[in-house]
Design a protein around this motif. Structure first.
Motif, PDB file in Angstrom:
ATOM      1  N   VAL A  78     -20.709 -24.735  26.474  1.00  0.00           N
ATOM      2  CA  VAL A  78     -20.332 -25.562  27.620  1.00  0.00           C
ATOM      3  C   VAL A  78     -20.111 -26.999  27.152  1.00  0.00           C
ATOM      4  CG1 VAL A  78     -21.700 -24.139  29.216  1.00  0.00           C
ATOM      5  CG2 VAL A  78     -22.701 -26.210  28.222  1.00  0.00           C
ATOM      6  N   ALA A  79     -19.386 -27.755  28.000  1.00  0.00           N
ATOM      7  CA  ALA A  79     -19.168 -29.171  27.685  1.00  0.00           C
ATOM      8  C   ALA A  79     -20.268 -30.026  28.297  1.00  0.00           C
ATOM      9  CB  ALA A  79     -17.806 -29.605  28.220  1.00  0.00           C
ATOM     10  N   ASP A  80     -20.807 -29.549  29.425  1.00  0.00           N
ATOM     11  CA  ASP A  80     -21.712 -30.385  30.211  1.00  0.00           C
ATOM     12  C   ASP A  80     -23.129 -29.803  30.213  1.00  0.00           C
ATOM     13  OD1 ASP A  80     -22.978 -31.941  32.027  1.00  0.00           O
ATOM     14  OD2 ASP A  80     -21.571 -31.580  33.679  1.00  0.00           O
ATOM     15  N   PRO A  81     -24.096 -30.514  29.682  1.00  0.00           N
ATOM     16  CA  PRO A  81     -25.483 -30.015  29.673  1.00  0.00           C
ATOM     17  C   PRO A  81     -26.010 -29.632  31.049  1.00  0.00           C
ATOM     18  CG  PRO A  81     -25.288 -31.986  28.317  1.00  0.00           C
ATOM     19  CD  PRO A  81     -23.970 -31.813  29.001  1.00  0.00           C
ATOM     20  N   GLU A  82     -25.462 -30.267  32.103  1.00  0.00           N
ATOM     21  CA  GLU A  82     -25.883 -29.938  33.485  1.00  0.00           C
ATOM     22  C   GLU A  82     -25.699 -28.449  33.762  1.00  0.00           C
ATOM     23  OE1 GLU A  82     -27.091 -31.545  36.055  1.00  0.00           O
ATOM     24  OE2 GLU A  82     -26.685 -33.701  35.792  1.00  0.00           O
ATOM     25  N   ALA A  83     -24.702 -27.851  33.113  1.00  0.00           N
ATOM     26  CA  ALA A  83     -24.397 -26.437  33.369  1.00  0.00           C
ATOM     27  C   ALA A  83     -25.481 -25.511  32.820  1.00  0.00           C
ATOM     28  CB  ALA A  83     -23.048 -26.085  32.734  1.00  0.00           C
ATOM     29  N   LEU A  84     -26.340 -26.034  31.945  1.00  0.00           N
ATOM     30  CA  LEU A  84     -27.361 -25.186  31.305  1.00  0.00           C
ATOM     31  C   LEU A  84     -28.748 -25.397  31.893  1.00  0.00           C
ATOM     32  CD1 LEU A  84     -26.278 -25.641  27.565  1.00  0.00           C
ATOM     33  CD2 LEU A  84     -25.779 -23.699  29.074  1.00  0.00           C
ATOM     34  N   GLY A  85     -29.050 -26.617  32.285  1.00  0.00           N
ATOM     35  CA  GLY A  85     -30.388 -26.915  32.807  1.00  0.00           C
ATOM     36  C   GLY A  85     -31.443 -26.935  31.709  1.00  0.00           C
ATOM     37  N   VAL A  86     -32.704 -26.961  32.141  1.00  0.00           N
ATOM     38  CA  VAL A  86     -33.818 -27.152  31.197  1.00  0.00           C
ATOM     39  C   VAL A  86     -33.927 -25.976  30.222  1.00  0.00           C
ATOM     40  CG1 VAL A  86     -36.342 -27.313  31.030  1.00  0.00           C
ATOM     41  CG2 VAL A  86     -35.114 -28.650  32.757  1.00  0.00           C
ATOM     42  N   GLN A  87     -34.081 -26.299  28.948  1.00  0.00           N
ATOM     43  CA  GLN A  87     -34.185 -25.300  27.873  1.00  0.00           C
ATOM     44  C   GLN A  87     -35.614 -25.255  27.315  1.00  0.00           C
ATOM     45  OE1 GLN A  87     -31.005 -23.628  26.691  1.00  0.00           O
ATOM     46  NE2 GLN A  87     -30.745 -24.356  28.791  1.00  0.00           N
ATOM     47  N   ASP A  88     -35.935 -24.143  26.652  1.00  0.00           N
ATOM     48  CA  ASP A  88     -37.221 -24.070  25.936  1.00  0.00           C
ATOM     49  C   ASP A  88     -37.112 -24.760  24.578  1.00  0.00           C
ATOM     50  OD1 ASP A  88     -38.555 -22.419  27.903  1.00  0.00           O
ATOM     51  OD2 ASP A  88     -37.161 -20.843  27.262  1.00  0.00           O
ATOM     52  N   LEU A  89     -35.947 -24.599  23.951  1.00  0.00           N
ATOM     53  CA  LEU A  89     -35.724 -25.185  22.627  1.00  0.00           C
ATOM     54  C   LEU A  89     -34.318 -25.769  22.559  1.00  0.00           C
ATOM     55  CD1 LEU A  89     -36.361 -25.585  19.551  1.00  0.00           C
ATOM     56  CD2 LEU A  89     -35.520 -23.258  19.198  1.00  0.00           C
TER      57      LEU A  89
END
Ligand SMILES: NC(=O)C1=CN([C@@H]2O[C@H](COP(=O)(O)OP(=O)(O)OC[C@H]3O[C@@H](n4cnc5c(N)ncnc54)[C@H](OP(=O)(O)O)[C@@H]3O)[C@@H](O)[C@H]2O)C=CC1
Ligand SMILES: CC(C)(CO)C(=O)C(=O)O
Length: 325
Positions: free
Chosen positions: A59-70
């Motif tokens: 993705v281009a936008d981190p907003e599309a992924l949300g909170v990650q574990d790593l």
């Protein structure tokens, strides 16, 4: 586990393919041609003629992924400020941010490390404190990369040699989360070691490349030629002795002599350092993370750095002329 690679270039791609092969679903934040290639073809790792291709959610936008574990950050140092501006949505209270980059990082004096200057913000690598604000040091696990990879093209990584990662908490503690991370990285086939004080490993690697890299950028020479010139080699040793003393004052004893280390560098043969490769490709150089920051640490610890200053002055002049610094 939710895992995101931020900077799917040579090193991020190498680690990413390993994680995907170990069964992890991989998110990637990318841009431009790399984003297009990852969305179209996935991420590939070349070893000789053998291609390993894994699917990724790019993705281009981190907003599309949300909170990650790593989150694995593997960009060149000059790109880090831009990453810090956008990384927020990926980081929650329990997110581990593994920083797989060369040079002295912004979190170097965190975790109680650094003696009298512990907790000091390093202006050379985080001038406004924006990186530390965006990526809290409590989320960070440090990393030293002992591998050589490059890009055949966007999304296509080539592994050359080396298969090692050293990781550790800035505090040096063997926390459950860092032990879990070591197991995860080992499951990818990468030789992963847990360091009792990762800053020492960072400094020790830097001791080898803070000199050879800028000198290669200045001269265009490969490591064999740099080390083969007695005057240049002597100059390199003088810079290294300054860094050795700075290290000693912040709790890092280097027992090797510069000549011991030169013998290791000589084994690389006619090698183009990463900084020379950057110069030849017209990319910004990692000069602040490799050299400016050493000068700053010299000032903070009261170590005079005339040889480091000369190296920095010449290298920044050259790379400014080229528009790369
Ligand atoms: N390559 C090697 O063998 C080794 C490298 N290292 C260190 O590892 C770190 C990473 O190096 P390396 O992997 O070689 O670098 P690369 O240039 O190969 O990869 C960096 C990647 O980060 C991407 N990137 C940069 N900024 C952003 C952004 N804002 N958003 C999304 N993607 C971004 C770049 O994309 P784009 O193309 O769009 O700019 C590129 O794909 C460096 O500190 C390096 O010194 C350490 C040991 C060995
Ligand atoms: C030259 C080398 C391999 C070690 O000094 C290096 O670290 C680099 O190219 O960045």
């Amino acid at each position: 586990m939710k895992i995101c690679i931020y900077g799917a270039g040579a090193i991020g791609g190498w680690i990413g393919v390993g994680l995907a092969q170990a069964g992890q679903r991989l998110n990637v934040v990318a841009r431009g041609a790399t984003l297009d290639a990852l969305q179209r073809d996935g991420l590939s790792l070349m070893r000789g003629d053998v291609r390993t291709r894994v699917p990724v959610n790019a993705v281009a936008d981190p907003e599309a992924l949300g909170v990650q574990d790593l989150v694995v950050i593997a960009v060149k140092a000059p790109a880090l400020a831009g990453v810090a501006e956008r990384i927020g949505p990926l980081i929650g209270p329990d997110t581990i941010v593994l920083v797989a980059m060369n040079g002295v990082p912004w979190w170097f004096l965190e975790g109680g490390f650094g003696g009298e200057i512990t907790g000091h913000r390093l202006a050379a690598v985080d001038p406004e404190g924006a990186i530390a604000k965006a990526i809290p040091s409590r989320n960070v696990i440090g990393c030293v990369v002992h591998a050589s990879c490059s890009l055949d093209g966007p999304g296509v990584v080539r592994h050359h040699f080396g298969n090692g990662l050293i990781v550790g908490e800035p505090s040096g503690q063997a926390t459950p989360r860092v032990q879990k991370l070591v197991e995860l990285l080992k499951s990818t086939g990468i030789d992963t070691t847990l360091s009792p004080q990762i800053q020492k490993d960072v400094w020790f690697k830097l001791w080898g490349n803070m000199t050879v890299n800028p000198i290669s950028a200045l001269t265009g020479a490969t490591t064999d030629l740099i080390m083969g010139d007695d005057y240049v080699r002597g100059f390199i040793s003088a810079v290294m002795l300054e860094a050795k003393e700075i290290g000693r004052r912040i709790g890092i004893e280097i027992t090797q002599s510069p000549e011991d280390r030169h013998a290791v560098t000589m084994k690389l043969g006619a090698f183009k350092t990463s900084m020379l490769q950057d110069v030849e490709a017209g990319r910004s150089v990692e000069l602040d993370a490799l050299v400016t920051v050493v000068r700053e640490l010299g000032e903070l610890t009261g170590v005079a750095t005339p040889f480091t200053d000369a190296l920095l002055g010449l290298a920044r002049l050259r790379t400014r002329q080229l528009g790369l610094y």
